[in-house]
Design an enzyme around this catalytic site. Structure first.
Site, PDB file in Angstrom:
ATOM      1  N   CYS A   1       0.825  -1.210   0.000  1.00  0.00           N
ATOM      2  CA  CYS A   1       0.000   0.000   0.000  1.00  0.00           C
ATOM      3  C   CYS A   1       0.863   1.266   0.000  1.00  0.00           C
ATOM      4  O   CYS A   1       2.085   1.229   0.060  1.00  0.00           O
ATOM      5  CB  CYS A   1      -0.914   0.004   1.217  1.00  0.00           C
ATOM      6  SG  CYS A   1      -0.034   0.113   2.780  1.00  0.00           S
TER       7      CYS A   1
ATOM      8  N   ALA B   1       3.173   1.713   2.902  1.00  0.00           N
ATOM      9  CA  ALA B   1       4.372   0.868   2.766  1.00  0.00           C
ATOM     10  C   ALA B   1       5.408   1.564   1.890  1.00  0.00           C
ATOM     11  O   ALA B   1       6.613   1.509   2.164  1.00  0.00           O
ATOM     12  CB  ALA B   1       4.011  -0.490   2.178  1.00  0.00           C
TER      13      ALA B   1
ATOM     14  N   ARG C   1      12.745  -4.301   5.858  1.00  0.00           N
ATOM     15  CA  ARG C   1      13.272  -4.036   4.513  1.00  0.00           C
ATOM     16  C   ARG C   1      14.773  -4.291   4.395  1.00  0.00           C
ATOM     17  O   ARG C   1      15.370  -4.043   3.370  1.00  0.00           O
ATOM     18  CB  ARG C   1      12.975  -2.581   4.107  1.00  0.00           C
ATOM     19  CG  ARG C   1      11.549  -2.338   3.694  1.00  0.00           C
ATOM     20  CD  ARG C   1      11.312  -2.522   2.219  1.00  0.00           C
ATOM     21  NE  ARG C   1      12.101  -1.619   1.395  1.00  0.00           N
ATOM     22  CZ  ARG C   1      12.237  -1.739   0.086  1.00  0.00           C
ATOM     23  NH1 ARG C   1      11.650  -2.722  -0.550  1.00  0.00           N
ATOM     24  NH2 ARG C   1      12.973  -0.885  -0.592  1.00  0.00           N
TER      25      ARG C   1
ATOM     26  N   HIS D   1       5.624   6.503  -2.417  1.00  0.00           N
ATOM     27  CA  HIS D   1       6.942   7.065  -2.750  1.00  0.00           C
ATOM     28  C   HIS D   1       6.779   8.556  -3.057  1.00  0.00           C
ATOM     29  O   HIS D   1       7.538   9.394  -2.599  1.00  0.00           O
ATOM     30  CB  HIS D   1       7.546   6.387  -3.986  1.00  0.00           C
ATOM     31  CG  HIS D   1       7.644   4.893  -3.889  1.00  0.00           C
ATOM     32  ND1 HIS D   1       7.605   4.066  -4.973  1.00  0.00           N
ATOM     33  CD2 HIS D   1       7.777   4.080  -2.809  1.00  0.00           C
ATOM     34  CE1 HIS D   1       7.720   2.815  -4.583  1.00  0.00           C
ATOM     35  NE2 HIS D   1       7.826   2.797  -3.272  1.00  0.00           N
TER      36      HIS D   1
END
Lengths: 545, 457
Positions: free
Chosen positions: A66, A69, A100, A199
């Site tokens: 999503c 994230a 990550r 992002h």
């Protein structure tokens, strides 16, 4: 060697594979997916069109995550001296906590909050009565405990729904605390169709609230920013090593192993080198418009790509010493790479790979597979847009839908005092004449062979079918896909966070990757799948009592 | 120092959670649902929740975890998720063809107030649920409880499938709670060894510790079948292992289907396993066979052999309430001292129970429900311990404070094998002891000066 691997050279037909992938879907779903599954016929001046960055189909088991994230996990996660505070119920912060594999080197006394997980842990009463007070209190408590230079606040799904004004809370706390920059990200999970939206939201806020905060001129003759590199498994460390060796100064990395001050000084660099086009190309554009820093696309995945990218950076600066130094470094680094490539090649040559990761990663890793003589027969992105597939030339034609419209675009103008073109029009022209491409990315499709498959937003069902039908020698995706692919007897390499190992960037990274892929495609385990009595059930004698 | 900013001095925090010892409800519901044969868990919300839960479960179990999502975008968040859910139901049945879809909500769908039973009714009316197939649902907003209560809610939804025919089937329902697939297998083995016919639900053995054979089955052989879940209503009784995870489902069966229940602790360690075996014996009306007594005796034997190394060792533990209660009792029974205990799951009765179990230590014990690992670390800085037990996130504290560390609980992300080796029952007790002693002795071998380094310790 096991039977599972030996039988994988079976011929396949792209049309049939596509038909098979679509067969089981209800008609509406099949129509939609058909536009996202492309049999590549990239011709010299023509790139076929693919449907990308469109909504995931409810109920279809997706590889995507999503917006939150993308924002907290991918972009802001690797920033070590910023307290990343998640405003929401506990889960969102918990799942993005160290998963990550972002690495950092804070030195013995440096600030590092990456190992911490901060959350307002919203409870039912916060949802009913609003969580702004709790958020302000949490910011205060974080400040009192750690005195960080910056606190970033992330919104999760319910925060957007109940209307908590996180930006006002952040602004008030910034004013109150005085020496701590506090800002917020409206990165609720439901915004956009994939991580990509997150992002964008992250980068916009970094640009708005941090970039340009520190005008101090840092030492270094050849100053660049590395954009779209997240230091997964230490990739950023290897790239930094090479920059240092060449005499290139990396002012900031967005955002692997990064610090607040790196972002704050990013505008003092003279060139932006963009790794992951998808996650950050708009920041490169904004840095150019506002401060006059040109950008180029680079790729440090693959030894040849690394050499090419270093040369490209040196050529930009046009300094003879730098150009010579880069050649020396390449000459020093390559023998070790070539030795390992030669060693693994007898075992990897002619083998096939499939890659479904990220928004540029699947393209980058193609270089590494090429170097081992391996062919990428199917690839696609989890959250790419059309320009990542077809190249930036299609950007004007991309239709903006409702989901993309929700993601803010920042209007940027030249900074009245700090805008300064790094090259004169004449210098730029000369470089371009010599074949230098600024602000350009060709996309994945032109690089894929004819007749290979390019698939956007691959899902679990299609992944399983592809592996069954084509039997690649290796499949690359994320953790969710890993074990279902391996159950089918095909090795699977994670390429988001790397399941183990790394770095894979740069020259040493190439060596690591060759060895890793050699290990995976040559592993004995794939030969053990059937027991002897399953392989040959015939009895040759009977047992008499 | 990995957690270099954690001060020893404890200040009160009212709003900020740091390094939680819990996560959110839906992941528990997803794990539980995987314990039904032929079940596709479905997450009703935006797709990130589902991705995160699948990733975390996959990292822990090293197995494929299939689950679908309603993939909300902004539109669904404004207009409600009913259309997404209906579309999902028909896509799921046509593409994956599960026996059952187990839907859980997220904070998003809960906040906008989607009514799942209502949506299910609509799906039924529109013929989207094929004959003989099932959809169950649990309400699991992430802003209440924890992964443990989410697990419990889905287990209760499973109990909701029970039917009573009026004729008892002679079986005992065993609700094992959130334990490893290997633990569920061990519980079934023990019941089998005793000759008890049981229905264990949920049962992830065979689902999340499956074989590698060149075949991928989205719905592996394991799991409690729908028929078994229906039959739980006719059982002679229910044993719920762990009140947090299993109590509600057991009480539901008692109330709705008159299946008497007994709520026990999870069978970790000697005493809790004794009570489980004894309850099984009484409920099924059988005699405990010698094989079980033999296994018990072996555990007692190992405890006596190891006692000298474990005696008075201070331990810090964190994790989930049901596990921590049994582990605390086990550690106390070994004459060890569990002195710092934290769970993230809220509930006053947890603290009360731990206080009772540790009363005999004759010293104050730090215990907190709704605590976090930041606090646990501060307690350890205030009073150091000899051993830390908990999930993988504990390794940051263990390294900073140079502590022997036993990985146990959820999630374990950096070690493997836990999905295959049980820690419940007498055999599980042997394994726990082996792990604990191994860590303590490795540490001694590392730290002893050369003059004190001995072959036989």
């Amino acid at each position: 060697m096991g039977t599972a691997i030996d039988s994988k050279a079976a011929a396949w037909n792209a049309e049939e594979v596509k038909a098979e992938l679509l067969k089981k879907y209800p008609p509406k779903v099949a129509r939609k997916r058909a536009k996202q599954i492309l049999i590549n016929e990239a011709l010299e001046n023509e790139t076929p069109e693919i449907s990308a960055n469109v909504r995931t189909i409810p109920g279809i088991i997706t590889m995507r995550g999503c917006t939150y994230a993308g924002c907290k996990g991918v972009i802001m996660g690797p920033t070590r001296d910023i307290v990343n505070l998640v405003h929401g119920p506990i889960g969102c912060s918990f799942y993005a906590w160290l998963t990550r594999r972002n690495q950092t080197d804070a030195g013995p006394d440096g600030e590092n909050y990456m190992n911490y997980c901060f959350s307002t842990d919203m409870q039912e009463q916060d949802i009913i009565f609003g969580g702004e007070k709790k958020l302000a209190a949490a910011i205060q408590e974080a400040y009192d405990l750690f005195h960080p230079r910056s606190i970033a606040v992330f919104a999760t799904c319910p925060v957007g729904l109940i209307g908590d004004d996180i930006h006002t809370v952040a602004a008030k706390m910034k004013e109150k605390l005085g020496d701590c920059n506090v800002y917020a990200f409206s990165c609720e999970g439901y915004k956009g169709v994939s991580q990509s939206a997150g992002h964008h939201i992250a980068n916009n806020q970094v640009f708005r609230h941090i970039v340009g905060e520190n005008d101090e001129v840092k030492p270094g003759k050849f100053k660049i920013n590395l954009l779209g590199e997240y230091n997964i498994g230490g990739d950023g460390f290897e790239i930094d090593r090479l920059f240092e060796k060449c005499g290139i100064t990396c002012i900031s990395t967005f955002s692997g192993n990064s610090t607040y001050d790196q972002f704050a000084s990013a505008h003092t660099a003279d060139l932006n080198a963009v790794m992951c086009h998808r996650s950050i190309n708009y920041v490169a554009d904004m840095l150019e418009t506002k401060f006059g820093i040109p950008w180029i696309k680079v790729n440090f995945i693959g030894a040849a790509a690394t050499a090419k990218s270093l040369r490209k950076i040196a050529e930009y600066f046009g300094d003879k010493k730098l150009i010579a130094r880069v050649e020396e470094v390449i000459a020093e680094e390559m023998p070790a790479v070539e030795a390992v490539a030669a060693e693994v090649r007898p075992r990897t040559e002619g083998k096939t790979a499939m890659m479904f990761v990220g928004g540029s990663r699947a393209h980058h890793y193609k270089e590494l597979f090429n170097e081992m003589g391996m062919k990428t027969i199917a690839a696609g992105y989890e959250f790419g847009h059309r320009d990542d597939y077809e190249g930036r030339r299609v950007i004007p034609d991309i239709r903006v839908d409702a989901d993309s419209r929700n993601i803010e675009e920042i209007e940027v103008e030249a900074d009245p005092t700090r805008y300064q073109p790094r090259k004169s029009p004449k210098e730029l022209e000369a470089l371009e004449k010599a074949g230098y491409q600024f602000k350009y990315y060709d996309g994945l499709i032109p690089d894929m062979d004819n007749g290979t498959l390019v698939i956007d937003d691959l899902n679990q069902y299609e992944a399983e079918k592809l592996v069954e039908l084509i039997k690649p020698d290796i499949f690359c995706a994320g953790i969710k896909e890993k074990f279902s692919v391996q159950k089918l007897g095909v090795p699977m390499k994670q390429l988001h966070s790397y399941d183990s190992g790394g770095p894979y960037a740069g020259f040493q990274g190439a060596v690591n990757f060759y060895r890793e892929i050699d290990r995976l495609v040559s592993s004995k385990v794939w030969g053990y799948l059937k027991a002897p009595w399953q392989r040959d059930p015939q009895l040759s004698a009977s047992y008499n009592y | 120092m990995l957690l270099r900013h954690t001060p020893a001095e404890i200040t009160e925090r009212k709003a900020l959670a740091i390094n939680p010892a819990k996560t959110c409800q839906p992941i528990g519901a997803m794990y539980a649902a995987l314990g039904i044969h032929g079940c596709l868990p479905h997450s009703h919300g935006s797709q990130g929740c589902c991705a995160y839960h699948r990733s975390t479960l996959t990292r822990h179990y090293k197995e494929p975890v299939s689950a679908s999502t309603s993939s909300f975008t902004e539109g669904a968040s404004v207009f409600g998720g009913s259309a997404n859910m209906l579309q999902a139901i028909s896509n799921i049945f046509s593409v994956y063809n599960p026996e059952i879809i187990a839907v859980h909500t997220t904070c998003l769908s809960e906040t906008i107030g989607d009514d799942l039973p209502q949506i299910k009714k609509k799906a039924q009316m529109e013929g989207k649920i094929p004959a003989g197939k099932h959809v169950i649902s649990a309400s699991t907003p992430s802003y209440a409880g924890s992964h443990v209560t989410g697990f419990s809610s889905m287990v209760t939804a499973m109990a909701g499938m029970a039917e009573s025919t009026g004729k008892k089937n002679g079986k005992v329902n065993i609700i094992p709670g959130w334990v490893e697939p290997a633990d569920m297998e061990e519980i079934k083995r023990l019941a089998g060894l005793m000759g008890v016919k049981s229905i264990v639900f949920p049962d992830t053995s065979g689902v999340l510790n499956g074989p590698l054979s060149g075949e991928y089955k989205m719905f592996p052989e394991g799991g409690t079948t729908v028929a078994e879940l229906k039959a739980t209503g006719d059982a002679v009784g229910t044993l719920a292992l762990g009140d947090w995870c299993s109590g509600d489902a057991a009480r539901y069966l008692d109330k709705e289907h008159k299946v008497p229940c007994k709520i026990l602790d999870m069978p970790y360690g000697l005493a809790a396993t004794d009570r489980f075996i004894d309850a099984l014996r009484t409920m099924a009306g059988i005699t405990v066979p010698d094989e079980v007594a033999l296994e018990r005796g072996q555990l007692v034997d190992l405890i006596s052999d190891m006692h000298q190394y474990l005696y008075q060792k201070k331990v810090a533990i964190f994790g989930d309430p049901d596990q921590l209660i049994a582990m605390t009792e086990f550690l106390v029974s070994l004459d060890m001292q569990p002195i710092h205990i934290v769970t993230g799951t809220p509930g006053k009765k947890f603290e009360k129970r731990i206080k009772e179990l540790t009363a005999g230590l004759g010293r104050p014990v730090n215990v907190k429900a709704k605590g976090d690992m930041f606090l646990l670390h501060q307690w350890i800085k205030q009073e150091p311990v000899d051993l830390l037990i908990g999930n993988t996130y504990g390794k940051y504290i263990a390294r900073d404070e140079d502590l022997p560390f036993v990985r146990w609980g959820f999630p374990i992300l950096d070690r493997q094998g836990h999905q295959y080796f049980p820690t419940v029952g007498y055999k599980g007790g042997l394994r726990l002891l082996e792990k604990i002693l191994g860590e303590l002795m490795d540490r001694k071998d590392r730290d002893d000066p050369e003059s004190k380094f001995e072959l036989v310790l």
